[in-house]
Motif scaffolding. Structure first.
Motif, mmCIF file in Angstrom:
data_model
loop_
_atom_site.group_PDB
_atom_site.id
_atom_site.type_symbol
_atom_site.label_atom_id
_atom_site.label_comp_id
_atom_site.label_asym_id
_atom_site.label_seq_id
_atom_site.Cartn_x
_atom_site.Cartn_y
_atom_site.Cartn_z
ATOM 1 N N LEU A 1 45.950 44.488 48.812
ATOM 2 C CA LEU A 1 46.176 43.479 47.788
ATOM 3 C C LEU A 1 47.199 42.423 48.192
ATOM 4 N N VAL A 2 47.853 42.604 49.331
ATOM 5 C CA VAL A 2 48.822 41.598 49.782
ATOM 6 C C VAL A 2 48.145 40.260 50.020
ATOM 7 N N ALA A 3 46.934 40.301 50.578
ATOM 8 C CA ALA A 3 46.211 39.058 50.873
ATOM 9 C C ALA A 3 45.322 38.605 49.719
ATOM 10 N N ALA A 4 45.386 39.273 48.578
ATOM 11 C CA ALA A 4 44.531 38.903 47.450
ATOM 12 C C ALA A 4 45.076 37.664 46.744
ATOM 13 N N ASP A 5 44.212 37.051 45.944
ATOM 14 C CA ASP A 5 44.597 35.868 45.179
ATOM 15 C C ASP A 5 45.530 36.295 44.043
ATOM 16 N N PRO A 6 46.776 35.836 44.031
ATOM 17 C CA PRO A 6 47.706 36.304 42.982
ATOM 18 C C PRO A 6 47.320 35.829 41.595
ATOM 19 N N GLY A 7 46.639 34.687 41.498
ATOM 20 C CA GLY A 7 46.238 34.207 40.181
ATOM 21 C C GLY A 7 45.269 35.140 39.496
ATOM 22 N N TRP A 8 44.267 35.616 40.254
ATOM 23 C CA TRP A 8 43.313 36.553 39.675
ATOM 24 C C TRP A 8 43.968 37.898 39.368
ATOM 25 N N LEU A 9 44.907 38.331 40.207
ATOM 26 C CA LEU A 9 45.611 39.580 39.928
ATOM 27 C C LEU A 9 46.442 39.471 38.654
ATOM 28 N N LEU A 10 47.059 38.311 38.454
ATOM 29 C CA LEU A 10 47.816 38.104 37.221
ATOM 30 C C LEU A 10 46.897 38.124 36.002
ATOM 31 N N ALA A 11 45.696 37.559 36.169
ATOM 32 C CA ALA A 11 44.726 37.611 35.074
ATOM 33 C C ALA A 11 44.308 39.055 34.786
ATOM 34 N N GLY A 12 44.155 39.866 35.840
ATOM 35 C CA GLY A 12 43.836 41.275 35.631
ATOM 36 C C GLY A 12 44.954 42.013 34.910
ATOM 37 N N ALA A 13 46.214 41.677 35.227
ATOM 38 C CA ALA A 13 47.338 42.279 34.517
ATOM 39 C C ALA A 13 47.333 41.868 33.047
ATOM 40 N N CYS B 1 47.196 44.280 29.549
ATOM 41 C CA CYS B 1 47.996 44.179 28.313
ATOM 42 C C CYS B 1 47.092 44.059 27.088
ATOM 43 N N LEU B 2 45.979 43.339 27.239
ATOM 44 C CA LEU B 2 45.045 43.243 26.113
ATOM 45 C C LEU B 2 44.408 44.597 25.791
ATOM 46 N N THR B 3 44.323 45.476 26.782
ATOM 47 C CA THR B 3 43.801 46.815 26.519
ATOM 48 C C THR B 3 44.687 47.568 25.534
ATOM 49 N N TRP B 4 45.995 47.429 25.674
ATOM 50 C CA TRP B 4 46.903 48.073 24.730
ATOM 51 C C TRP B 4 46.717 47.515 23.320
ATOM 52 N N VAL B 5 46.499 46.203 23.232
ATOM 53 C CA VAL B 5 46.285 45.588 21.921
ATOM 54 C C VAL B 5 44.999 46.114 21.290
ATOM 55 N N ALA B 6 43.926 46.181 22.095
ATOM 56 C CA ALA B 6 42.653 46.684 21.575
ATOM 57 C C ALA B 6 42.779 48.143 21.148
ATOM 58 N N ALA B 7 43.485 48.961 21.943
ATOM 59 C CA ALA B 7 43.679 50.364 21.574
ATOM 60 C C ALA B 7 44.467 50.482 20.274
ATOM 61 N N SER B 8 45.459 49.617 20.083
ATOM 62 C CA SER B 8 46.227 49.644 18.842
ATOM 63 C C SER B 8 45.348 49.296 17.646
#
Length: 337
Positions: A63-75, A79-86
């Motif tokens: 993941l060092v060479a991965a696109d950080p923008g897409w990784l941030l979107a995955g993160a 967080c939205l998963t926690w909202v949906a679970a709530s």
């Protein structure tokens, strides 16, 4: 005539109510136990990272060479998963609980899932949270049952929808086992159902609490669906949760050049999770193996599919485990669990 007792001879101040009983300080022996409970999640997180050090280092290296923008979107999808679970947790319960604490409990539940397999860690954290909020045990347990059923039904419905609209479903035929290979799975499922029926029939002390739980669950289902807000939270969150999880997988795949369109990634995620999601493996090990296989069946390179699944676990499970453990410790210290 008896003389007044010493306690009755002392008059209370004018306008003041009865004196509240003095609260005894917590015993010194309870403080080490509370400290151990607060530090236990951090210790578990450290031990888990040490035991999976090769996997973690391989995922980080890729993941060092991965696109950080897409990784941030995955993160962000995580967080939205926690909202949906709530939303699903609140929708499955007629009682109203504090939204902020509920969201914090679902963040902590993700860390607890690495200790107990099959989602039991998240259910245990949620059960203790609901009990601390004053929800009766039978109603809290019934809400967990309704939560699990709603998630399974929503995932199956989404899978059927994607199978109907996506032409890539034909590639999944190669992943379906032949008739002889289905015999052990059918035998195990039949044995489990038969064993549960025999236990409920023979063991009377077990039948009574199960019957009471079913009765409470049915009453809560009627109460929840009689309120449109609760029903919307229950089913809207149940439908949103697998979509945001698949969105995180698609974002990680885009950062690594997986080369599959978003609908196929979602279909692969739903198919793999539905096929082996009930396997009680901590961290979703069986799901990860099926997910790599499914992504490769859709045309992704095996190396890219493996890196995508490793990155997906890094973004959705491994990185959030430390803040989740910290939140879990904070909730334990605040006696919210």
């Amino acid at each position: 005539m008896s003389s007044p007792s010493p306690t009755s001879s002392v008059a209370a101040p004018c306008g003041a109510g009865p004196a509240a009983p003095a609260r005894s300080p917590a015993p010194m022996s309870a403080r080490p136990v509370r400290l151990a409970l607060c530090l236990a999640p951090l210790l578990v997180a450290g031990c888990w990272a040490a035991a999976n050090r090769p996997v973690v280092s391989e995922g980080v290296r890729r993941l060092v060479a991965a696109d950080p923008g897409w990784l941030l979107a995955g993160a962000g999808c995580t967080c939205l998963t926690w909202v949906a679970a709530s939303c699903v947790r609140q929708g499955a319960l007629p009682d109203r609980v504090p939204a902020g604490l509920l969201l914090a409990s679902q963040c902590a539940a993700g860390a607890a899932n690495h200790v107990l397999p099959g989602g039991l860690g998240a259910h245990a954290v949620t059960l203790r949270f609901l009990r601390a909020r004053g929800v009766p045990l039978d109603r809290a347990t019934a809400s967990i049952v309704l939560y699990s059923l709603a998630r399974s039904a929503a995932r199956t419905l989404l899978l059927l929808v994607f199978l109907a609209v996506s032409p890539a479903w034909r590639r999944l035929a190669d992943l379906v086992p032949d008739g002889p290979e289905l015999v052990p799975a059918v035998a195990v499922a039949g044995g489990v159902v038969t064993g549960a029926g025999v236990l409920l029939t023979v063991v009377r002390p077990l039948r009574r609490p199960v019957t009471a739980l079913v009765r409470t669950a049915l009453a809560d289902v009627r109460a929840v669906h009689a309120r449109p807000g609760r029903a919307l939270a229950l089913w809207g969150g149940a439908l949103a949760m697998p979509l945001v999880q698949a969105g995180a997988l698609a974002c990680v795949g885009a950062s690594l050049g997986l080369g599959l369109p978003w609908p196929q990634v979602v279909l692969a995620f739903l198919a793999a999770g539905t096929a082996v999601g009930a396997v009680p493996a901590p961290g979703g090990i069986a799901v990860d193996a099926a997910l790599v296989w499914t992504l490769a069946a859709f045309g992704a390179a095996p190396a890219a599919a493996t890196a995508t699944v490793i990155g997906y676990r890094l973004v959705t499970d491994w990185l959030p485990i430390l803040p989740g453990a910290l939140v879990l410790s904070a909730l334990v210290r605040a006696k919210a669990l």
